[in-house]
Design an enzyme around this catalytic site. Structure first.
Site, PDB file in Angstrom:
ATOM      1  N   TYR A 125     -36.667 -50.720 -48.145  1.00 27.26           N
ATOM      2  CA  TYR A 125     -35.987 -51.788 -47.403  1.00 27.26           C
ATOM      3  C   TYR A 125     -35.134 -52.693 -48.270  1.00 27.26           C
ATOM      4  CZ  TYR A 125     -38.658 -50.633 -43.240  1.00 27.26           C
ATOM      5  OH  TYR A 125     -39.196 -50.009 -42.157  1.00 27.26           O
ATOM      6  N   LYS A 174     -48.944 -43.055 -50.753  1.00 30.51           N
ATOM      7  CA  LYS A 174     -48.618 -41.635 -50.577  1.00 30.51           C
ATOM      8  C   LYS A 174     -48.331 -41.055 -51.959  1.00 30.51           C
ATOM      9  CE  LYS A 174     -47.687 -38.087 -47.888  1.00 30.51           C
ATOM     10  NZ  LYS A 174     -48.549 -37.501 -46.860  1.00 30.51           N
ATOM     11  N   ASP A 207     -50.812 -41.295 -44.039  1.00 30.60           N
ATOM     12  CA  ASP A 207     -50.909 -40.558 -42.774  1.00 30.60           C
ATOM     13  C   ASP A 207     -52.358 -40.523 -42.281  1.00 30.60           C
ATOM     14  OD1 ASP A 207     -50.895 -39.177 -45.159  1.00 30.60           O
ATOM     15  OD2 ASP A 207     -49.845 -37.416 -44.418  1.00 30.60           O
ATOM     16  N   ASP A 231     -44.671 -51.924 -42.664  1.00 33.15           N
ATOM     17  CA  ASP A 231     -43.917 -52.209 -41.433  1.00 33.15           C
ATOM     18  C   ASP A 231     -44.486 -51.377 -40.292  1.00 33.15           C
ATOM     19  OD1 ASP A 231     -42.045 -53.057 -39.641  1.00 33.15           O
ATOM     20  OD2 ASP A 231     -40.370 -51.934 -40.500  1.00 33.15           O
TER      21      ASP A 231
HETATM   22 MG    MG Z   1     -41.197 -54.011 -37.933  1.00 29.74          MG
END
Ligand code: MG
Ligand code: NAI
Length: 336
Positions: A125, A174, A207, A231
Site C-alpha cells: 500500500y 506468508k 490463508d 486490511d
Molecule cells: Mg479496508
C-alpha cells in the site's frame, strides 16, 4: 487544562453520525473541546482542496482527531485521503477491534473478542514503484518491508496485549512464499515476541488464518500482521461480528492518532438519518482509552452493548426502525 481534539465531520452520513457521537460524548461528560476542520468532499467544495493545510495543522496541534468517513472525489489528486493522512502523520498502527455484540444478525453473537493490529505504512500500500509497461501488458509494484517498520508494529501489538490484559498474540505472515518481505517481518516478529515471555505467541500463515477465523474465531486474541493482510483480515473480522456498522478503527502514530469508523460515507443512505452511529462511537471509545480515560471508554461500550441487548431503537441495518438520533439517545440513556 481541557483537551482539545480535531473533529472532521466528513461526507455523506459523516455529519449525521458525528453529531450523534458528540451528543453521546457530551452525555458521558468527557469534557473535551472540539476544533471542527474539514477534509474530503466538504473541504473540496469550500476550499478547492481535499486536505487543507488548516486541517493538517489542527491535527498536528491537538495530536488527536475524531474523523467521520470521507468521500474522495474520483479523478482528483490522490487516491485516498485516508491513506494520505496515515502517510503524513506516520500513523503506523491500525488497530481494529472485533467484538461480539448481541442482536447484530452476526454469525458470532458471542465469543469473538479480538483485535487486529495492522501495519499501516509499508508493503504493497505504500505504492512504491507502481508501473504498467508501455504496452499495458505488465504491471509491477515494489513491496518494501523494513526491520524498523516490522519491529514497531509488533512491539505495539505486544504492548497492547500487556496493557489491556490480553494473553495471546498471533503473528500472521506468508513467509513460506514471500520469503524476503514476509520473511523479514516474521524474523523480526519472533525477536520481539521473545522479549514478552508473559504473552503467548503463535504464528499462522495468512490463508490458514482466514480459515481459522471463520471456523473458530474464539481462539484469537491479538493478531499482528502487515498492511495488505491486515486490511483484508480486519474486514473479515468485522464481518464475523455484525458488519460495518459496528467496526471501529484507530490509526496511531508517535505524534498523532486518528480515530474513525471503518465504513465509508454510505452515499446510498446519506441524509436519511438512519445511519448506525455505533462504529464511530466505538472509535470514540478507542480514543478515550488512548486519552487514558479507560473508565469512560468502558461506560460507553457498556451502554452500546446494553442498547443492542435491549434492541432499543436500533437502526435499520440492525433490523430496527430507529434513527441515528434515536439510537444515540437510547445509548446515552444507558451511560449509567
Ligand atoms: Mg479496508
Ligand atoms: P460504505 O462503507 O460507505 O458503504 C457500504 C454499505 O454499507 C452501504 O450499503 C452503506 O449504506 C452501508 N453502511 C456503511 N456504513 C453504515 C452505517 N454506519 N450504518 C448503516 N449502513 C452503513 O462503502 P462504499 O459505498 O464502498 O464507499 C462510499 C464512499 O466512502 C466512497 O467515496 C469511499 O471512497 C468512501 N470510503 C471512505 C472511508 C473512510 O473515510 N474511512 C472508508 C471506506 C470508503
Amino acid at each position: 487544562m481541557k483537551t482539545t481534539i480535531a473533529v472532521i465531520r466528513g461526507d455523506g452520513i459523516g455529519p449525521e453520525i458525528m453529531d450523534a457521537t458528540l451528543r453521546v460524548l457530551d452525555a458521558l461528560g468527557v469534557g473535551l473541546d472540539y476544533e471542527f476542520v474539514d477534509a474530503g468532499l466538504a473541504a473540496y467544495e469550500k476550499t478547492g482542496e481535499l486536505l487543507p493545510q488548516a486541517t493538517l495543522d489542527a491535527i498536528a496541534r491537538h495530536r488527536i482527531a475524531l474523523k467521520s468517513p470521507l468521500t474522495t472525489p474520483v479523478g482528483e489528486g490522490f487516491s485516498s485521503i485516508n491513506v494520505e493522512l496515515r502517510r503524513r502523520f506516520d500513523l503506523y498502527a491500525n488497530v481494529r477491534p472485533a467484538i461480539s455484540f448481541p442482536n447484530t444478525r452476526s454469525r458470532f453473537p458471542e465469543n469473538v473478542d479480538l483485535i487486529t493490529v495492522r501495519e499501516n505504512t509499508e508493503g504493497a500500500y505504500a505504492g512504491e514503484g507502481q508501473q504498467v509497461s508501455e504496452d499495458g501488458a505488465t504491471a509491477t509494484l515494489v513491496q518494501k518491508i523494513t526491520r524498523r517498520g516490522s519491529e514497531r508494529i509488533v512491539r505495539y501489538a505486544f504492548d497492547l496485549a500487556v496493557r489491556t490484559g490480553r494473553r495471546k498474540v498471533t503473528i500472521v505472515h506468508k513467509a513460506n512464499i514471500l520469503k524476503s518481505t514476509s520473511g523479514l517481518f516474521l524474523k523480526v516478529a519472533r525477536e520481539v515476541a521473545a522479549q514478552y515471555p508473559s504473552i503467548q505467541c503463535n504464528e499462522l500463515i495468512v490463508d490458514n488464518c482466514c480459515m481459522q477465523l471463520v471456523m473458530k474465531p474464539e481462539q484469537f486474541d491479538v493478531i499482528v500482521t502487515t498492511n495488505l493482510f491486515g486490511d483484508i483480515i480486519s474486514d473479515l473480522c468485522a464481518g464475523l461480528v455484525g458488519g460495518l456498522g459496528l467496526a471501529p478503527g484507530a490509526n496511531i502514530g508517535t505524534d498523532a492518532a486518528i480515530f474513525e469508523a471503518v465504513h465509508g460515507s454510505a452515499p446510498d443512505i446519506a441524509g436519511k438519518g438512519i445511519a448506525n452511529p455505533c462504529a464511530l462511537l466505538l472509535g470514540a471509545a478507542q480514543m478515550l482509552d488512548h486519552l487514558q480515560r479507560p473508565e469512560l471508554a468502558t461506560r460507553l461500550r457498556a451502554a452500546i452493548r446494553a442498547t443492542l441487548a435491549a434492541a432499543d431503537r436500533l437502526t435499520p441495518d440492525l433490523g430496527g426502525q430507529g434513527t441515528t438520533t434515536s439510537f444515540a439517545e437510547a445509548i446515552a440513556s444507558r451511560l449509567g
